[in-house]
Design a protein around this motif. Sequence first.
Motif, short mmCIF file in Angstrom:
data_model
loop_
_atom_site.label_atom_id
_atom_site.label_comp_id
_atom_site.label_asym_id
_atom_site.label_seq_id
_atom_site.Cartn_x
_atom_site.Cartn_y
_atom_site.Cartn_z
N VAL A 173 1.03 -1.41 0.39
CA VAL A 173 0.10 0.24 -0.14
C VAL A 173 1.33 1.06 -0.28
O VAL A 173 1.83 1.44 0.71
N SER A 174 0.67 2.54 -1.01
CA SER A 174 1.64 3.69 -0.91
C SER A 174 0.58 4.57 -0.53
O SER A 174 -0.95 4.45 -0.36
N MET A 175 0.96 5.93 -0.01
CA MET A 175 0.57 6.62 0.23
C MET A 175 1.35 7.93 0.01
O MET A 175 2.53 8.06 0.79
N VAL A 176 0.91 9.34 -0.81
CA VAL A 176 1.47 10.53 -0.99
C VAL A 176 1.80 10.98 0.87
O VAL A 176 0.33 11.56 0.77
N THR A 194 -2.73 -0.29 7.95
CA THR A 194 -3.38 -1.25 6.74
C THR A 194 -3.44 -2.40 5.75
O THR A 194 -3.30 -3.18 5.53
N ALA A 195 -1.53 -1.99 5.15
CA ALA A 195 -1.68 -3.08 4.54
C ALA A 195 -1.37 -3.85 5.35
O ALA A 195 -1.58 -5.00 5.72
N GLN A 225 6.96 13.12 -0.22
CA GLN A 225 7.38 11.82 -0.51
C GLN A 225 6.12 10.70 -0.85
O GLN A 225 5.13 10.83 0.24
N THR A 226 6.13 9.79 -1.28
CA THR A 226 5.89 9.17 -1.17
C THR A 226 6.00 7.66 -0.55
O THR A 226 7.33 6.72 -0.50
N LEU A 227 5.70 7.39 0.38
CA LEU A 227 6.19 6.21 1.29
C LEU A 227 5.15 5.02 0.36
O LEU A 227 4.16 4.80 0.68
N THR A 228 5.97 3.92 1.10
CA THR A 228 5.39 2.42 0.49
C THR A 228 5.16 1.57 1.19
O THR A 228 6.58 0.92 1.98
N ASP A 274 5.04 -8.46 9.23
CA ASP A 274 5.94 -7.89 9.69
C ASP A 274 5.50 -6.56 8.19
O ASP A 274 5.16 -6.94 7.18
N VAL A 275 5.70 -4.85 8.83
CA VAL A 275 5.42 -4.19 7.93
C VAL A 275 6.84 -3.56 7.51
O VAL A 275 7.07 -2.84 8.22
N GLN A 276 7.33 -3.32 6.52
CA GLN A 276 8.65 -2.53 6.21
C GLN A 276 7.63 -1.39 5.25
O GLN A 276 7.30 -1.44 4.55
N VAL A 277 7.95 0.20 6.29
CA VAL A 277 7.68 1.17 5.30
C VAL A 277 9.43 2.10 4.39
O VAL A 277 9.84 1.86 5.37
N SER A 278 8.79 2.16 3.61
CA SER A 278 10.11 2.83 2.10
C SER A 278 9.36 4.13 1.82
O SER A 278 8.88 4.83 1.15
#
Length: 138
Positions: A36-39, A62-63, A92-95, A111-115
């Motif tokens: 899932v991504s978000m600006v 959410t992911a 920035q766009t975070l995913t 586990d969720v990694q946000v980049s």
Amino acid sequence: MTGSPDPGARPMMARDRASAALGMVVQRDDPGHAVVSMVIREDMLNGFDVTHGGMVFALADTAFAIACNEDERVTLAAGADITFLRATTLGQTLTATALTRSRSGRSGIYDVQVSDGEHVVAEFRGRSLTTNRAVPDR
């Protein structure tokens, strides 16, 4: 999902008004794996002009929710922890990429990694509990 629920999305995400309001876009929705991504918008910044931690948590959550809802039963968060590694800011766009680590009975660990496209900005671990409730129809 971009700003309003996607009528083609599975029922849970089609009704997720919070994620829609934050502009989240579901890029991958598979059992045990979600992206899932978000600006980051101006209204998502804190008093230091960096992304409010709650926004990063919401994206990861959410992911996690998508990844752990793998069947016809409602699965909810039993708990979650996040570690913030880098600050992000406007534009920035975070995913968030969520993966199953373990499932046993009604419990799961994800586990969720946000980049930000270059760097890992947060690591999230969610613990799920699958209920006996059926996922409601649209």
